[in-house]
Design a protein around this motif. Structure first.
Motif, short mmCIF file in Angstrom:
data_model
loop_
_atom_site.label_atom_id
_atom_site.label_comp_id
_atom_site.label_asym_id
_atom_site.label_seq_id
_atom_site.Cartn_x
_atom_site.Cartn_y
_atom_site.Cartn_z
N UNK A 122 0.85 -1.18 0.00
CA UNK A 122 0.00 0.00 0.00
C UNK A 122 0.89 1.23 0.00
N UNK A 123 0.28 2.39 -0.06
CA UNK A 123 1.04 3.63 0.00
C UNK A 123 1.79 3.75 1.32
N UNK A 124 1.27 3.13 2.37
CA UNK A 124 1.92 3.20 3.68
C UNK A 124 3.12 2.28 3.79
N UNK A 125 3.11 1.19 3.02
CA UNK A 125 4.22 0.23 3.11
C UNK A 125 5.19 0.35 1.94
N UNK A 157 -1.37 -1.96 -9.13
CA UNK A 157 -1.27 -0.80 -10.01
C UNK A 157 -0.40 0.30 -9.41
N UNK A 158 -0.44 0.45 -8.09
CA UNK A 158 0.33 1.54 -7.48
C UNK A 158 1.82 1.35 -7.69
N UNK A 159 2.23 0.10 -8.02
CA UNK A 159 3.65 -0.15 -8.24
C UNK A 159 4.10 0.28 -9.63
N UNK A 160 3.18 0.37 -10.56
CA UNK A 160 3.56 0.64 -11.94
C UNK A 160 4.29 1.98 -12.10
N UNK A 161 3.73 3.05 -11.51
CA UNK A 161 4.37 4.36 -11.59
C UNK A 161 5.71 4.35 -10.87
#
Length: 318
Positions: free
Chosen positions: A176-179, A211-215
């Protein structure tokens, strides 16, 4: 956000992604791999050995023939460039002292099993590291890096005879954005891996990244050597080709279910700590540290030498 502002945001992001891809392509095109036969390789190894001059102590232990070959391979068999790279590593090791890190110093970082050495090997008999970024449990970038360096040294210690490389399995469950790791920490880790552990990675499987990892990957990829990027494989459960590639390197009976296998990934911190403590004795014996006291470097000691200055477009093209 107004419609106009949203469109500007999307356009700016698209341009940034295109710029990163273009810079990476130019960088890749500028690195022509040199293919030389085994006899010339032997000559290059001897030239590098002579260029380094007399070695003793830990430097002599570190600079094996296999080690020299890895640094030459990383620098396309250019002796001068390999010598510079290796000398920088020797300087870093003298300061950071990775062989002196002990499990007791970094055990708190490993409580969740975010990085661990697997109890199985790939089909080539290589040591396997399992990374689970979604299990991040601390906020200290320096301690996270030190923990990873410790496990890299441990993985190398446990390589089978004749093996120089390891495999990585990366599970993104819970990310997640937190980890998620900061870009700066990722950059620092990449710098250490590429400059001080060249040609140690055989392949890295990134299993079902969100998906958050793609950027994040788009940004990180720019700092990776093109050869390293080719070793990074994205695996998605619904992509037959990527799954088959992974299965070609791992026995299904050994592979945890988190990576599409048949076993469970159960991390036992107490048991893993016992194994690491036993390996610490082996490490001390190998480096001749049995009778020497353990004096870890002060915190912050190595930070200044970790990350280089950002690479400019001009540097990439040249």
């Amino acid at each position: 956000m107004s419609p106009d502002s949203f469109h500007i945001f999307i356009l700016t992001r698209w341009k940034l992604v295109r710029l990163v891809d273009t810079m990476f392509l130019l960088r890749r095109q500028g690195q022509n791999q040199l293919e030389i036969d085994s006899s010339k390789q032997d000559t290059k190894v001897n030239e590098l050995r002579a260029a380094l001059g007399p070695l003793s102590g830990r430097r002599l232990l570190y600079c094996t023939e296999a080690c020299l070959r890895r640094y030459l391979e990383a620098r396309n068999w250019n002796v001068d460039k390999a010598k510079k790279m290796l000398e920088e590593t020797l300087k870093w090791r003298a300061t950071y002292r990775p062989e002196e890190i002990r499990w007791a110093e970094v055990a708190h970082e490993g409580e969740t099993g975010k990085v661990s050495r697997a109890n199985f090997h790939d089909r080539h008999g290589r040591t396997v590291l399992i990374l689970r970024p979604g299990m991040q449990n601390t906020t200290s970038a320096e301690d996270n890096i030190r923990h990873l360096v410790y496990l890299l040294e441990n993985a190398i210690l446990n390589l089978s005879e004749g093996q120089e490389q390891m495999s990585w399995l990366i599970d993104y469950t819970g990310l997640s954005l937190n980890t998620n790791m900061s870009l700066k920490t990722a950059r620092d880790i990449i710098y250490i891996l590429q400059n001080h552990y060249p040609e140690r990675l055989a392949i890295a499987f990134l299993y079902n990244p969100p998906r958050i990892f793609q950027a994040f990957w788009k940004a990180v990829k720019f700092f990776l050597d093109p050869k390293t990027v080719q070793k990074v494989k994205f695996v998605y459960p619904n992509n037959k080709e990527s799954v088959e590639l992974m299965q070609s390197l791992f026995e299904q009976d050994n592979l945890p279910s988190e990576f599409g296998g048949k076993t469970s990934l159960m991390y036992d911190h107490e048991e893993f700590s016992r194994l690491m403590t036993e390996d610490d004795v082996k490490t001390a014996k190998f480096w001749g540290l049995d009778e020497k006291p353990f004096n870890p470097p002060k915190k912050g000691h190595a930070g200044a030498e970790v990350a280089p200055e950002p690479v400019s477009v001009q540097t990439v093209v040249s």
